[in-house]
Scaffold this motif. Sequence first.
Motif, PDB file in Angstrom:
ATOM      1  N   THR A 447       0.811  -1.219   0.000  1.00 25.27           N
ATOM      2  CA  THR A 447       0.000   0.000   0.000  1.00 25.27           C
ATOM      3  C   THR A 447       0.843   1.267   0.000  1.00 25.27           C
ATOM      4  OG1 THR A 447      -0.017  -0.082   2.390  1.00 25.27           O
ATOM      5  CG2 THR A 447      -1.907  -1.055   1.267  1.00 25.27           C
ATOM      6  N   GLY A 448       2.159   1.112   0.163  1.00 26.18           N
ATOM      7  CA  GLY A 448       3.004   2.293   0.215  1.00 26.18           C
ATOM      8  C   GLY A 448       3.328   2.700   1.639  1.00 26.18           C
ATOM      9  N   SER A 449       2.662   2.092   2.602  1.00 23.57           N
ATOM     10  CA  SER A 449       2.988   2.437   3.991  1.00 23.57           C
ATOM     11  C   SER A 449       2.966   1.173   4.849  1.00 23.57           C
ATOM     12  CB  SER A 449       1.993   3.463   4.524  1.00 23.57           C
ATOM     13  OG  SER A 449       1.112   2.878   5.442  1.00 23.57           O
TER      14      SER A 449
ATOM     15  N   LEU B  17      -4.415   8.550  -3.259  1.00 23.71           N
ATOM     16  CA  LEU B  17      -4.171   8.946  -1.869  1.00 23.71           C
ATOM     17  C   LEU B  17      -5.470   9.309  -1.154  1.00 23.71           C
ATOM     18  CD1 LEU B  17      -1.097  11.313  -2.399  1.00 23.71           C
ATOM     19  CD2 LEU B  17      -1.068   8.913  -1.729  1.00 23.71           C
ATOM     20  N   PHE B  18      -6.531   9.520  -1.970  1.00 25.46           N
ATOM     21  CA  PHE B  18      -7.802   9.957  -1.397  1.00 25.46           C
ATOM     22  C   PHE B  18      -8.877   8.906  -1.663  1.00 25.46           C
ATOM     23  CE2 PHE B  18      -5.361  13.808  -1.587  1.00 25.46           C
ATOM     24  CZ  PHE B  18      -5.716  14.483  -0.442  1.00 25.46           C
ATOM     25  N   SER B  19      -8.667   7.733  -1.126  1.00 30.72           N
ATOM     26  CA  SER B  19      -9.623   6.621  -1.197  1.00 30.72           C
ATOM     27  C   SER B  19     -10.006   6.287  -2.630  1.00 30.72           C
ATOM     28  CB  SER B  19     -10.889   6.946  -0.394  1.00 30.72           C
ATOM     29  OG  SER B  19     -10.557   7.597   0.802  1.00 30.72           O
ATOM     30  N   ASN B  20      -9.077   6.544  -3.584  1.00 26.64           N
ATOM     31  CA  ASN B  20      -9.309   6.213  -4.985  1.00 26.64           C
ATOM     32  C   ASN B  20     -10.558   6.878  -5.562  1.00 26.64           C
ATOM     33  OD1 ASN B  20      -8.207   5.029  -7.179  1.00 26.64           O
ATOM     34  ND2 ASN B  20      -8.349   2.941  -6.411  1.00 26.64           N
ATOM     35  N   GLN B  21     -10.893   8.023  -5.031  1.00 24.05           N
ATOM     36  CA  GLN B  21     -12.086   8.739  -5.487  1.00 24.05           C
ATOM     37  C   GLN B  21     -11.633  10.071  -6.057  1.00 24.05           C
ATOM     38  OE1 GLN B  21     -15.139   8.951  -2.435  1.00 24.05           O
ATOM     39  NE2 GLN B  21     -16.002  10.791  -3.392  1.00 24.05           N
ATOM     40  N   ARG B  22     -12.088  10.368  -7.297  1.00 22.22           N
ATOM     41  CA  ARG B  22     -11.594  11.557  -7.982  1.00 22.22           C
ATOM     42  C   ARG B  22     -12.211  12.840  -7.466  1.00 22.22           C
ATOM     43  NH1 ARG B  22      -9.085  10.900 -12.744  1.00 22.22           N
ATOM     44  NH2 ARG B  22      -8.660   8.742 -13.241  1.00 22.22           N
ATOM     45  N   ASP B  51      -5.715  16.334   7.187  1.00 19.90           N
ATOM     46  CA  ASP B  51      -6.183  15.890   8.502  1.00 19.90           C
ATOM     47  C   ASP B  51      -7.516  15.156   8.438  1.00 19.90           C
ATOM     48  OD1 ASP B  51      -3.967  17.131   9.438  1.00 19.90           O
ATOM     49  OD2 ASP B  51      -4.992  18.940  10.154  1.00 19.90           O
ATOM     50  N   ASN B  52      -8.364  15.522   7.466  1.00 19.02           N
ATOM     51  CA  ASN B  52      -9.731  15.024   7.491  1.00 19.02           C
ATOM     52  C   ASN B  52     -10.119  14.081   6.367  1.00 19.02           C
ATOM     53  OD1 ASN B  52     -11.082  16.707   9.786  1.00 19.02           O
ATOM     54  ND2 ASN B  52      -9.846  18.154   8.606  1.00 19.02           N
ATOM     55  N   LEU B  53      -9.488  14.222   5.210  1.00 21.44           N
ATOM     56  CA  LEU B  53      -9.957  13.436   4.068  1.00 21.44           C
ATOM     57  C   LEU B  53      -8.974  12.353   3.652  1.00 21.44           C
ATOM     58  CD1 LEU B  53     -12.457  13.484   2.179  1.00 21.44           C
ATOM     59  CD2 LEU B  53     -11.078  14.781   0.553  1.00 21.44           C
ATOM     60  N   MET B  54      -7.699  12.599   3.898  1.00 18.88           N
ATOM     61  CA  MET B  54      -6.668  11.695   3.398  1.00 18.88           C
ATOM     62  C   MET B  54      -6.480  10.534   4.361  1.00 18.88           C
ATOM     63  SD  MET B  54      -2.924  12.933   2.192  1.00 18.88           S
ATOM     64  CE  MET B  54      -1.750  11.768   1.511  1.00 18.88           C
ATOM     65  N   ARG B  55      -6.841   9.332   3.907  1.00 23.83           N
ATOM     66  CA  ARG B  55      -6.685   8.142   4.754  1.00 23.83           C
ATOM     67  C   ARG B  55      -5.265   7.575   4.602  1.00 23.83           C
ATOM     68  NH1 ARG B  55     -10.469   9.605   6.758  1.00 23.83           N
ATOM     69  NH2 ARG B  55     -12.681   9.082   6.525  1.00 23.83           N
ATOM     70  N   ASP B  56      -4.674   7.806   3.432  1.00 25.73           N
ATOM     71  CA  ASP B  56      -3.349   7.255   3.173  1.00 25.73           C
ATOM     72  C   ASP B  56      -2.317   7.944   4.060  1.00 25.73           C
ATOM     73  OD1 ASP B  56      -2.119   5.724   0.354  1.00 25.73           O
ATOM     74  OD2 ASP B  56      -0.738   6.699   1.753  1.00 25.73           O
ATOM     75  N   PHE B  62       1.603  14.251  -0.905  1.00 26.10           N
ATOM     76  CA  PHE B  62       0.670  15.347  -1.173  1.00 26.10           C
ATOM     77  C   PHE B  62       1.227  16.683  -0.692  1.00 26.10           C
ATOM     78  CE2 PHE B  62      -3.418  17.600   0.079  1.00 26.10           C
ATOM     79  CZ  PHE B  62      -3.769  17.922  -1.216  1.00 26.10           C
ATOM     80  N   VAL B  63       1.874  16.660   0.465  1.00 19.43           N
ATOM     81  CA  VAL B  63       2.311  17.912   1.086  1.00 19.43           C
ATOM     82  C   VAL B  63       3.800  17.874   1.394  1.00 19.43           C
ATOM     83  CG1 VAL B  63       2.103  19.331   3.149  1.00 19.43           C
ATOM     84  CG2 VAL B  63       0.056  18.404   2.092  1.00 19.43           C
ATOM     85  N   LEU B  64       4.472  18.977   1.112  1.00 21.14           N
ATOM     86  CA  LEU B  64       5.873  19.129   1.505  1.00 21.14           C
ATOM     87  C   LEU B  64       6.048  20.563   1.991  1.00 21.14           C
ATOM     88  CD1 LEU B  64       8.667  17.540   1.363  1.00 21.14           C
ATOM     89  CD2 LEU B  64       9.082  18.884  -0.695  1.00 21.14           C
TER      90      LEU B  64
END
Lengths: 518, 106
Positions: A447-449, B17-22, B51-56, B62-64
Amino acid sequence: MNGFSGTDHQVHNLKQQIAATETQLHSLKLQLQQAEQQAEAARHLSEAYQGGFPAEWMDETLVALQQDVTRDIAQKVRQEGGFEGAPSVRDAAQPRRWPLEKHEYKRYGRQLIMPEVGLHGQLRLKNARVLIVGVGGLGCPAAAYLAGAGVGTLGLMDGDTVEESNLHRQIAHSTARVDMNKTQSAMEYLQSLNPHVNYNRHEFHLTPQKAIQIFEQYDLVLDCTDHPTSRYLISDACILTGKTLVSASALKTEGQLIVLNNPPRPPGDALGGPCYRCIFPKPPPAESVLSCGEGGILGPVVGVMGVLQALEAIKVLTARAQRPANGGDWSTNGATSEAAPKATLLMFSTYNTPQFRSVRLRSRRADCAACSAQSTISRQSLTSGSLDYVAFCGATAPINLLPPASRVTATDFSRLPRDGSNVLIDVRDETQYAICALRGSVNVPWTGSADTWLERALASGLSFGGGRQHFVMCRFGNDSQLAAKAVMERTQTPVAVKDVKGGFKSWRDEVDPSWPDY
Amino acid sequence: MAARKSSQSHSGGLELLFSNQRKHKVSIPSTSDATTGQPSNVAFLIKWLCDNLMRDPRKEMFVLDDTARPGILVLINDADWELEGEEKYELQAGDEVVFVSTLHGG
């Protein structure tokens, strides 16, 4: 004696002068004849296009005619003077009444009658030199349409050879030409499509050292490559040589297209279009970059993007206006306003509705490393090789995470007893697992993690206990190491886990040659 | 606290990264700081999504440095966010924000 020799000398001199004057007279007569023919051709042209042929195109057409005429005269004079023995290939007595060859009207007739192209556009295509960097999924369709459209010179650059796995999308190659260099293979296809195009082969990968010298031979560049390293290099070289760049990319079911440095202007000129660095000043992390080999690609997706590149190239080439009389820069017909031009990104997504989406991007970046007044990238930094594009984009080194004791070869793994004392965890995704899998293996896609993967592994019934030996395997042997490491580090009790070196690739090489090579 | 509706979508592989939902329709707080009443901007949205949507757990994809990582284009209503004030753009009701990962294959 002296008197005779003096007269002889005078006779000789006079003969020489007469011969020289006769040559000159002959040359003048020839020039007169050519000038008359040219004037007649111009009259024909004027009659033929009366009312429908804008004056600015007329000049362009006549220039094309004149070049031929002058060349013919020069050659004729050289022949008459005995400087050149071989007869002229072209019969100079035949006037060029029409600016295009007879067959060209037929071949390009369907686009020629479009107002967007017309005679002037076709002549511009004929005079254009386009370089295609990368002759793969994007480069093949792009080259096919540009050759078909009658672009005068097409450069093809690629150091790769054709592989069987290319053929579902790289339409210029063929089964018979597997293992052939891609530029050679594509040229065979393109020659049979349109033999009137002048093809240049560059049978190697682009390097910073070669880029400037090669780009200077062309008017327009298409980026059909597949890595950020080459994308930054091509953009930089286009800025330094003043070429517009048509860039596209594709992966899985999506594609992106952008026209850069359009119009082309020198660094620091805000009226030039933005470059790749303006849009993407920093490269993406190397681990986020997926290739078609890793992520997969649908043939028509990359085909659509390559065809769109050819279309944008034709737009740019046919829209190019005359060089202004004051000797200024080229300008495009569309860019009449003095505002800094912005780029547009076209996105294609197979499963989205709508499939195409166009978004407005920025203009040139005032602090761009390549195209601003403060640019740090110069011809010198490219040709000297001091700019390291690979280091800039970061390289992904082969993963080597585990101590040797925690790894087995495919051969050793194949010799283990199949009595239930060993568990094989296959960490490829579900799609790949469904293509081929070893009997009795458990599929837990990486899964990457470490945390989420372990969660899924436990949910699939793996307990990592009971004194059983666990083996992890993937396609190439990278993800399997990450998964094995996750088990070692995150489980409470020590677990016997090893990864199978080189994954299913090694399995095929060492153990089972019939294993599908997808 | 009033919520602000914002539609937000991902493409170029980011949806993984977002539950495979576009496409996601989300309601975020209208202010990012209740005491100062600072209206929510794109910087706040990015953090909120993490914090709220990203389960991965791979936030670094996504963020740096507290902003969208290099290689991600942020589009606000079909325009590059750099044309709209980047992170400081204050979100309006009904705004569409798109995160696009650049592709490199060819």
